[in-house]
Design a protein around this motif. Structure first.
Motif, PDB file in Angstrom:
ATOM      1  N   ARG A  58      37.308  65.099  47.879  1.00  0.00           N
ATOM      2  CA  ARG A  58      36.353  63.990  47.882  1.00  0.00           C
ATOM      3  C   ARG A  58      36.880  62.878  48.796  1.00  0.00           C
ATOM      4  N   ALA A  59      37.487  63.288  49.921  1.00  0.00           N
ATOM      5  CA  ALA A  59      38.146  62.330  50.803  1.00  0.00           C
ATOM      6  C   ALA A  59      37.181  61.289  51.357  1.00  0.00           C
ATOM      7  N   ALA A  60      35.907  61.646  51.468  1.00  0.00           N
ATOM      8  CA  ALA A  60      34.930  60.709  52.033  1.00  0.00           C
ATOM      9  C   ALA A  60      34.756  59.485  51.155  1.00  0.00           C
ATOM     10  N   THR A  61      35.087  59.607  49.867  1.00  0.00           N
ATOM     11  CA  THR A  61      34.930  58.470  48.964  1.00  0.00           C
ATOM     12  C   THR A  61      36.275  58.044  48.377  1.00  0.00           C
ATOM     13  N   LYS A  62      37.357  58.291  49.133  1.00  0.00           N
ATOM     14  CA  LYS A  62      38.689  57.963  48.653  1.00  0.00           C
ATOM     15  C   LYS A  62      38.803  56.456  48.399  1.00  0.00           C
ATOM     16  N   ARG A 115      44.824  47.389  43.137  1.00  0.00           N
ATOM     17  CA  ARG A 115      45.554  46.173  42.784  1.00  0.00           C
ATOM     18  C   ARG A 115      44.858  44.924  43.314  1.00  0.00           C
ATOM     19  N   ASN A 116      45.124  43.808  42.643  1.00  0.00           N
ATOM     20  CA  ASN A 116      44.636  42.488  43.069  1.00  0.00           C
ATOM     21  C   ASN A 116      43.112  42.427  43.167  1.00  0.00           C
ATOM     22  N   ILE A 117      42.439  43.065  42.239  1.00  0.00           N
ATOM     23  CA  ILE A 117      40.983  43.030  42.231  1.00  0.00           C
ATOM     24  C   ILE A 117      40.520  41.684  41.690  1.00  0.00           C
ATOM     25  N   THR A 118      39.590  41.052  42.388  1.00  0.00           N
ATOM     26  CA  THR A 118      39.008  39.803  41.916  1.00  0.00           C
ATOM     27  C   THR A 118      37.522  40.003  41.708  1.00  0.00           C
ATOM     28  N   VAL A 119      36.942  39.229  40.815  1.00  0.00           N
ATOM     29  CA  VAL A 119      35.513  39.315  40.548  1.00  0.00           C
ATOM     30  C   VAL A 119      34.888  37.943  40.693  1.00  0.00           C
ATOM     31  N   LYS A 120      33.566  37.916  40.806  1.00  0.00           N
ATOM     32  CA  LYS A 120      32.868  36.668  41.066  1.00  0.00           C
ATOM     33  C   LYS A 120      32.407  35.962  39.808  1.00  0.00           C
ATOM     34  N   SER A 121      32.444  36.637  38.680  1.00  0.00           N
ATOM     35  CA  SER A 121      31.936  36.010  37.458  1.00  0.00           C
ATOM     36  C   SER A 121      32.951  36.157  36.344  1.00  0.00           C
ATOM     37  N   GLY A 122      32.882  35.253  35.358  1.00  0.00           N
ATOM     38  CA  GLY A 122      33.766  35.337  34.207  1.00  0.00           C
ATOM     39  C   GLY A 122      35.086  34.638  34.468  1.00  0.00           C
ATOM     40  N   SER A 123      35.276  33.492  33.852  1.00  0.00           N
ATOM     41  CA  SER A 123      36.491  32.725  34.092  1.00  0.00           C
ATOM     42  C   SER A 123      37.442  32.734  32.902  1.00  0.00           C
ATOM     43  N   ILE A 140      31.374  56.757  39.000  1.00  0.00           N
ATOM     44  CA  ILE A 140      30.034  56.590  39.557  1.00  0.00           C
ATOM     45  C   ILE A 140      29.265  55.496  38.825  1.00  0.00           C
ATOM     46  N   SER A 141      29.555  55.262  37.554  1.00  0.00           N
ATOM     47  CA  SER A 141      28.895  54.183  36.812  1.00  0.00           C
ATOM     48  C   SER A 141      29.274  52.830  37.396  1.00  0.00           C
ATOM     49  N   LEU A 142      30.565  52.648  37.684  1.00  0.00           N
ATOM     50  CA  LEU A 142      31.035  51.383  38.238  1.00  0.00           C
ATOM     51  C   LEU A 142      30.564  51.196  39.682  1.00  0.00           C
ATOM     52  N   VAL A 143      30.608  52.263  40.457  1.00  0.00           N
ATOM     53  CA  VAL A 143      30.133  52.192  41.844  1.00  0.00           C
ATOM     54  C   VAL A 143      28.653  51.829  41.887  1.00  0.00           C
ATOM     55  N   SER A 144      27.857  52.469  41.017  1.00  0.00           N
ATOM     56  CA  SER A 144      26.416  52.194  40.985  1.00  0.00           C
ATOM     57  C   SER A 144      26.146  50.746  40.617  1.00  0.00           C
ATOM     58  N   GLY A 145      26.876  50.239  39.624  1.00  0.00           N
ATOM     59  CA  GLY A 145      26.711  48.844  39.238  1.00  0.00           C
ATOM     60  C   GLY A 145      27.066  47.897  40.364  1.00  0.00           C
ATOM     61  N   GLY A 146      28.144  48.209  41.090  1.00  0.00           N
ATOM     62  CA  GLY A 146      28.541  47.379  42.213  1.00  0.00           C
ATOM     63  C   GLY A 146      27.503  47.363  43.317  1.00  0.00           C
ATOM     64  N   ILE A 147      26.882  48.520  43.553  1.00  0.00           N
ATOM     65  CA  ILE A 147      25.853  48.613  44.598  1.00  0.00           C
ATOM     66  C   ILE A 147      24.618  47.802  44.217  1.00  0.00           C
ATOM     67  N   GLN A 155      34.476  49.777  46.718  1.00  0.00           N
ATOM     68  CA  GLN A 155      35.619  50.678  46.770  1.00  0.00           C
ATOM     69  C   GLN A 155      36.654  50.333  45.710  1.00  0.00           C
ATOM     70  N   ARG A 156      36.833  49.060  45.417  1.00  0.00           N
ATOM     71  CA  ARG A 156      37.761  48.659  44.361  1.00  0.00           C
ATOM     72  C   ARG A 156      37.251  49.117  42.996  1.00  0.00           C
ATOM     73  N   LEU A 157      35.949  49.006  42.798  1.00  0.00           N
ATOM     74  CA  LEU A 157      35.357  49.503  41.552  1.00  0.00           C
ATOM     75  C   LEU A 157      35.529  51.018  41.444  1.00  0.00           C
ATOM     76  N   ARG A 158      35.420  51.693  42.581  1.00  0.00           N
ATOM     77  CA  ARG A 158      35.602  53.145  42.591  1.00  0.00           C
ATOM     78  C   ARG A 158      37.026  53.510  42.168  1.00  0.00           C
ATOM     79  N   ALA A 159      38.005  52.772  42.690  1.00  0.00           N
ATOM     80  CA  ALA A 159      39.398  53.035  42.339  1.00  0.00           C
ATOM     81  C   ALA A 159      39.640  52.771  40.856  1.00  0.00           C
ATOM     82  N   TYR A 160      39.075  51.674  40.357  1.00  0.00           N
ATOM     83  CA  TYR A 160      39.228  51.355  38.936  1.00  0.00           C
ATOM     84  C   TYR A 160      38.603  52.454  38.076  1.00  0.00           C
ATOM     85  N   GLY A 161      37.390  52.871  38.431  1.00  0.00           N
ATOM     86  CA  GLY A 161      36.713  53.919  37.663  1.00  0.00           C
ATOM     87  C   GLY A 161      37.479  55.222  37.668  1.00  0.00           C
ATOM     88  N   HIS A 162      38.066  55.552  38.806  1.00  0.00           N
ATOM     89  CA  HIS A 162      38.876  56.769  38.921  1.00  0.00           C
ATOM     90  C   HIS A 162      40.023  56.745  37.917  1.00  0.00           C
TER      91      HIS A 162
END
Length: 315
Positions: free
Chosen positions: A30-34, A39-47, A237-244, A254-261
């Motif tokens: 699945r190299a196309a979606t590697k 690390r160091n993931i930041t989000v825009k909501s929730g403080s 795929i749930s996290l990727v779909s939500g991000g999209i 891609q960060r969401l994809r790594a987290y979901g993995h």
């Protein structure tokens, strides 16, 4: 079947478990979606601080919204297939993990939960369809799913066709005109879901799971391959779909994809560990089924103690 399955694995180039965890990469097939490093993931909501977060309080209204939507999507009827669809998706409702991850990811990149709801429900239907197929080897026994007899207990033929119908309904729900979901984002999600569900995704993983059952030789790369295409891929795929649908950037997706993995694989390993040590009442499904069927699982390959270490690495 096991010989065929192992030859299929050799074509995929699946990586051994330790390098995969250390680099946080999906196998080469699945190299196309590697994913990139999580690390160091930041989000825009929730403080708020993590210790202040109440998962039950956050989840309850979202689960209620998803359940209402699913009730409306799958009509009440006397049709055997639709009965099996409702039984699998609505009856004995699970934790709704896939919809929750989808909505949370949407909000994490600055989207609104209403935007994610159609996709969240579609994901639950696809997950329920996959569980039906997962129960295929158990059609003739009293296996439980979500605390009740599996969908095959009443009508095996209707259950299998319900799985097909649920997948079709899921894609229909995403693709149909909607004020909540932007068409261009819905198209991206359909592309991701179709790729994840196919022969190089969940269907392929389920086939390998069935084909290698009872095989005396268990390759660690094979076990990883199978588990990545169970809940691990659904989490990803749930996290990727939500991000999209939330309008996330390519980097955020891609960060969401790594987290979901990572979190999906960790969950699946823990699930396999509990399946060995828990009771049917505790698990809500038949305990010890994987061992009886000779399934390739992490505890069988690495033992419980090493599995605990792997889960810590992933988390």
């Amino acid at each position: 079947m096991a010989t065929i399955a192992l030859s299929m694995l050799s074509k995929t180039g699946a990586s051994p478990i330790t390098p995969s965890i250390r680099t946080c990469q999906v196998p080469q097939w699945r190299a196309a979606t590697k994913p990139k490093s999580p690390r160091n993931i930041t989000v825009k909501s929730g403080s708020g601080h993590p210790e202040d977060f109440d998962l039950k309080q956050y989840s309850k209204p979202l689960i209620e919204s998803v359940n209402r939507e699913l009730h409306n999507l799958i009509p009440l009827s006397n049709d055997r297939i639709e009965e099996a669809m409702r039984y699998s998706v609505i009856g004995g409702a699970g934790k709704r993990s896939c919809p929750l991850m989808c909505i949370a990811a949407c909000e994490a990149v600055g989207g609104q939960r209403e935007e994610a709801l159609p996709v969240a429900c579609a994901l639950e239907m696809i997950y329920a369809a996959s569980l039906i197929l997962d129960d295929l080897p158990c059609m003739d026994d009293d296996s439980l799913r979500r605390g009740r007899p599996s969908a095959h207990a009443e009508s095996p033929g209707a259950a299998i066709r319900a799985s097909d119908a649920l997948c079709a309904l899921a894609f229909h729900h995403i693709a149909r005109p909607s004020d909540a979901l932007r068409p261009e984002r819905g198209l991206k999600v359909v592309h991701e879901l179709a790729k994840a569900e196919g022969s190089t995704g969940m269907v392929g993983g389920q086939y390998m799971d069935l084909a290698t059952a009872g095989t005396p030789f268990i390759d660690p790369a094979l076990v990883e391959y199978i588990l990545l295409d169970k809940l691990a891929l659904m989490a990803e795929i749930s996290l990727v779909s939500g991000g999209i649908v939330g309008g996330g950037s390519d980097e955020e997706v891609q960060r969401l994809r790594a987290y979901g993995h990572c979190v999906g694989l960790a969950y699946q390993i823990v699930d396999d560990m509990l399946e060995q040590s828990g009771t049917t009442e505790e698990l809500g499904k038949t305990a010890g089924k994987d061992k009886i069927e000779g399934k390739a699982t992490y505890p069988e390959v690495y033992g419980i103690e090493r599995c605990r270490e792997i889960v810590v690495e992933l988390v």
